[in-house]
Scaffold this active site. Structure first.
Site, mmCIF file in Angstrom:
data_model
loop_
_atom_site.group_PDB
_atom_site.id
_atom_site.type_symbol
_atom_site.label_atom_id
_atom_site.label_comp_id
_atom_site.label_asym_id
_atom_site.label_seq_id
_atom_site.Cartn_x
_atom_site.Cartn_y
_atom_site.Cartn_z
ATOM 1 N N GLY A 16 12.524 -3.807 -8.566
ATOM 2 C CA GLY A 16 11.847 -4.781 -9.400
ATOM 3 C C GLY A 16 11.513 -3.980 -10.282
ATOM 4 N N SER A 43 8.827 -3.341 -3.603
ATOM 5 C CA SER A 43 7.432 -2.615 -3.416
ATOM 6 C C SER A 43 6.266 -2.985 -4.729
ATOM 7 C CB SER A 43 7.332 -1.891 -2.684
ATOM 8 O OG SER A 43 6.841 -1.686 -2.760
ATOM 9 N N ILE A 46 4.955 1.392 -4.155
ATOM 10 C CA ILE A 46 5.676 1.506 -5.272
ATOM 11 C C ILE A 46 5.323 1.713 -6.570
ATOM 12 C CG2 ILE A 46 7.608 3.028 -5.152
ATOM 13 C CD1 ILE A 46 8.431 2.304 -2.676
ATOM 14 N N ALA A 54 12.768 1.634 -25.943
ATOM 15 C CA ALA A 54 14.227 2.007 -26.673
ATOM 16 C C ALA A 54 15.370 1.502 -25.973
ATOM 17 C CB ALA A 54 13.840 3.594 -27.636
ATOM 18 N N LYS A 82 14.908 -2.232 -34.528
ATOM 19 C CA LYS A 82 15.749 -0.690 -34.240
ATOM 20 C C LYS A 82 16.569 -0.846 -35.118
ATOM 21 C CE LYS A 82 16.284 2.895 -31.436
ATOM 22 N NZ LYS A 82 16.832 3.720 -29.772
ATOM 23 N N VAL A 189 10.596 -1.040 2.208
ATOM 24 C CA VAL A 189 12.119 -0.594 2.952
ATOM 25 C C VAL A 189 11.753 0.623 3.702
ATOM 26 C CG1 VAL A 189 13.945 -0.448 3.139
ATOM 27 C CG2 VAL A 189 13.466 -2.018 1.118
ATOM 28 N N LEU A 337 18.070 3.842 -12.173
ATOM 29 C CA LEU A 337 17.629 4.910 -12.191
ATOM 30 C C LEU A 337 18.148 5.761 -10.464
ATOM 31 C CD1 LEU A 337 13.906 6.026 -13.414
ATOM 32 C CD2 LEU A 337 16.095 6.092 -14.532
ATOM 33 N N ILE A 350 18.936 2.055 -20.275
ATOM 34 C CA ILE A 350 19.395 0.574 -19.834
ATOM 35 C C ILE A 350 20.548 -0.219 -20.778
ATOM 36 C CG2 ILE A 350 18.161 -1.466 -21.172
ATOM 37 C CD1 ILE A 350 15.236 -0.343 -21.359
#
Ligand SMILES: Cc1cc2nc3c(=O)[nH]c(=O)nc-3n(C[C@H](O)[C@H](O)[C@H](O)COP(=O)(O)OP(=O)(O)OC[C@H]3O[C@@H](n4cnc5c(N)ncnc54)[C@H](O)[C@@H]3O)c2cc1C
Length: 513
Positions: A16, A43, A46, A54, A82, A189, A337, A350
Site C-alpha cells: 500500500g 502491513s 512494515i 517529484a 514543476k 504476509v 520498487l 512514479i
C-alpha cells in the site's frame, strides 16, 4: 504450464505504498463494470518508503484518466507545479542548468531550433540556448501558467509535472480506490503458497491465519519483492556498475526559500542532494555511494545544506540500482520498487509505476496467462528501465571535474552501447537519436548534453541553406517572444492560489506572497 482459460475474477495487490494505491486506483477505475474483485494487502508494521515527491509530466495523464480534479489533488497533497529540474555543479563546480519540460525555440524550415542556434553561435551569437526556452525562464523567475494549445506560440511549448507529498498522494488514491470498491486488508504476509506444478502463486497467508487468494497478484511490496523475488526467485539485474549510488538520507525541512516551480539536484562529493519544494515544506535528500563517502559525512553534508530547521529525523534508505529480470513472472506482475530501482535524479520511479500499470491494462491477461503477454510486457518495461538508466548515466559521465574520486570514476566508465551511440551521434553531428519507448524526448537529452558542456562539433547541414540574415532574424524574434511571454506570466504561488489549489496551512500562504 498455463492454467485453464477463464476471466480473471480476483486481483490481489500486495503493498500500500505509492505503487500499490496507484495500481488499485487505476485498475478499479479501468476495470469498473467487470466482475473482478480487487483486494489490497498492506502491513502497517512494515510501512512505506514514501519519499517520492517529484514527478514527470505524464503523471497528469494518469490523474486525467482517473478523472481526478487537479486543484483538489494539489490541495490534498500540498503540491506545487514543476517545470523542470535544476542541476547545480554537475558538469563542473559552478555550473548550473535547467532540464525543462519543454522545447527550445521554434523550428525553422522544419529543422529543430537548436540546430539553428549551433549555426548562430558561429555567426557570433553569445546567448545560451536557455533564452529560447519558456519553461526555463519561467522557472528561473518563479512563474507559472498553463500552456496554450495554439502551437504557433511559445506558451504552447511546455508541459508540467508536480512536486507533492507522496504519502498524501497514496492516501488520496486509497480513498479513491476504496470508493471504487477496492477492499483493504491490513496484515503482514507470513507465507506464500504456490501451485506445486505450475509454480503460480495461489494464496498468501497473513498474520492471524487469514488467507488471501487471487488469480492475478500485483507485487507492490517495495524493495523486498515478497512475491516476485522471495516466492518466485525471479532474479535481479544489478546496474551498480553504471549507477553506483546505493544509499540515501532523506529529511524534510521548513520552507525558507522560494516556492520554486522546479526541483533542484546539486552534485556533492560522493553523490548529489535534492531539494523539492512543496507548499508547506521542503523535501531534501542526499543520494550517495557508500564506497566514496561515509554515512556520517553524507548526513553532515545534507544537514549543513538545508534552508530551514528540520521537521523530522533524517531517514536512511538502502538500495541497489537495477531491475527485476522479469517484471511479469507467471501470475505475478511487479510494479514500483518491487520491479526495480533507479535513483531519483530525474524523478522517474512514479513514472515507471505508471508505465507498469498502463502496460498491464493493455496486456490484461485471462487465467491462461499466455507467455506471449508476459514476454511483451517484460520487453516493454525492460526498455523503459534501460532508457531511464542511460539518461541518468549521462549526467554522471558528462562531467569535466579534475578531482574527486567519485566523479573521476565516471570519466573512464565503459558505457552501455545504447548510450555510447547516442553520445557519439550528438558529438559528431549534433544529432539526437530518438528512442522508441522511453520517457525522455530529444529536448531532455539536449538540455543535459549542452548543460553539461558537451557541445557538438557539427550540426544539421540543412541550416546552411537558410540565409544567415533569416536565421538571425528568426532567432531574435523568437527569443523576444519568449522573454515577453515570461514577463506576463503570473507568480507560481499566486497561480496555485488562483486555481484554488492552495494549502490551508498558514506558512504556505506567507511563503507564496
Ligand atoms: C531515496 C528515494 C527517493 C525517491 N524520490 C523519488 C522521487 O522524487 N520521484 C519518484 O517518482 N520516485 C522517487 N522515489 C521512488 C518512490 O519512493 C517509490 O517508487 C514509490 O514510493 C513507490 O514505492 P512502492 O510503493 O513500490 O514501495 P513501498 O513504499 O516500500 O511500499 C511497499 C508496501 O508493501 C507493503 N509490504 C511489504 N512487505 C509486506 C509484507 N510481507 N506483508 C504485507 N505488506 C507488505 C508495505 O507495508 C508497503 O505498504 C524515491 C525512492 C527513494 C528510495
Amino acid at each position: 504450464m498455463p492454467q485453464h482459460s477463464g476471466n480473471i475474477e480476483k486481483i490481489c495487490i500486495l503493498g500500500g505504498g505509492t505503487a500499490g494505491w496507484m495500481t488499485a486506483a487505476a485498475l478499479s477505475h479501468k476495470l469498473k463494470g467487470l466482475p473482478i474483485r480487487i483486494e489490497l494487502v498492506e502491513s502497517d508494521e512494515i510501512g512505506t518508503v514514501g519519499v517520492g515527491e517529484a514527478t514527470l509530466p505524464l503523471i497528469r495523464k494518469f490523474n486525467e484518466a482517473l478523472k481526478i480534479d487537479e486543484a483538489t489533488f494539489m490541495k490534498a497533497t500540498e503540491a506545487t507545479f514543476k517545470l523542470g529540474i535544476e542541476f547545480c555543479d554537475w558538469g563542473k563546480p559552478g555550473d548550473h542548468y535547467i532540464h525543462p519540460f519543454g522545447d527550445y525555440g521554434q523550428p525553422i524550415n522544419g529543422i529543430p531550433f537548436y540546430q539553428a542556434w549551433l549555426r548562430l553561435r558561429e555567426l557570433g551569437e553569445t546567448a545560451r540556448l536557455d533564452e529560447w526556452s519558456y519553461p526555463i525562464l519561467a522557472a528561473e523567475q518563479g512563474r507559472f501558467q498553463y500552456p496554450t494549445t495554439d502551437y504557433n506560440t511559445v506558451e504552447s511549448s511546455f508541459g508540467w509535472a508536480y512536486q507533492f507529498d507522496a504519502s498524501q498522494y497514496a492516501l488520496f488514491l486509497r480513498r479513491y480506490a476504496q470508493a471504487n470498491g477496492v477492499t483493504r486488508t491490513e496484515g503482514k504476509v507470513r507465507q506464500t503458497f504456490c501451485h506445486p506444478e505450475t509454480g503460480f502463486v495461489e494464496s498468501l497467508k497473513l498474520d492471524g491465519e487469514q488467507t488471501v487468494t487471487a488469480d492475478l497478484f500485483v507485487d507492490c511490496s517495495g524493495f523486498r519483492g515478497v512475491l516476485i523475488e522471495q516466492a518466485l526467485e525471479t532474479g535481479y539485474d544489478d546496474w551498480s556498475c553504471w549507477l553506483p549510488c546505493n544509499r540515501a538520507i532523506a529529511v524534510p525541512c521548513e520552507s525558507h526559500g522560494e516556492l520554486t516551480p522546479f526541483t533542484r539536484a546539486t552534485a556533492r562529493d560522493g553523490g548529489w542532494q535534492w531539494r523539492i519544494p512543496l507548499q508547506h515544506r521542503v523535501g531534501n535528500g542526499h543520494v550517495y555511494c557508500s564506497s566514496f563517502i561515509s554515512d556520517e559525512q553524507a548526513a553532515d553534508q545534507l544537514l549543513s545544506n538545508l534552508e530551514g530547521p528540520t521537521l523530522a529525523s533524517p531517514r536512511q534508505l538502502f538500495f541497489t540500482t537495477g531491475r527485476r529480470r522479469k517484471f511479469w513472472n507467471k501470475n505475478v506482475v511487479a510494479i514500483g520498487l518491487a520491479a526495480g530501482f533507479l535513483e531519483p535524479l530525474e524523478s522517474t520511479s512514479i513514472h515507471l509505476i505508471q508505465e507498469g500499470i498502463t502496460e498491464l491494462l493493455q496486456l490484461f491477461p485471462d487465467t491462461s496467462f499466455q507467455t506471449s503477454d508476459a514476454d511483451e510486457y517484460n520487453q516493454r518495461m525492460g526498455l523503459a528501465f534501460e532508457r531511464v538508466r542511460d539518461f541518468l548515466l549521462l549526467h554522471y559521465v558528462a562531467n569535466q571535474r579534475e578531482s574527486g574520486e567519485f566523479w573521476l570514476h565516471f570519466q573512464n566508465l565503459k558505457l552501455p552501447d545504447s548510450l555510447d551511440e547516442k553520445i557519439t551521434a550528438w558529438m559528431t553531428r549534433g544529432h539526437i537519436i530518438k528512442y522508441e519507448f522511453g520517457a525522455f524526448l530529444p529536448p531532455s537529452w539536449l538540455a543535459v548534453l549542452l548543460g553539461q558542456n558537451l557541445v557538438p562539433r557539427g550540426y544539421d547541414p540543412r541550416v546552411l541553406a537558410i540565409p544567415d540574415a533569416t536565421l538571425i532574424a528568426h532567432g531574435r524574434a523568437t527569443r523576444d517572444a519568449v522573454a515577453a511571454t515570461v514577463a506576463r506570466t503570473p507568480d507560481h504561488g499566486a497561480f496555485i492560489r488562483q486555481i484554488g489549489a492552495g494549502s490551508d496551512r498558514a506558512p504556505l500562504v506567507a511563503r507564496m506572497d
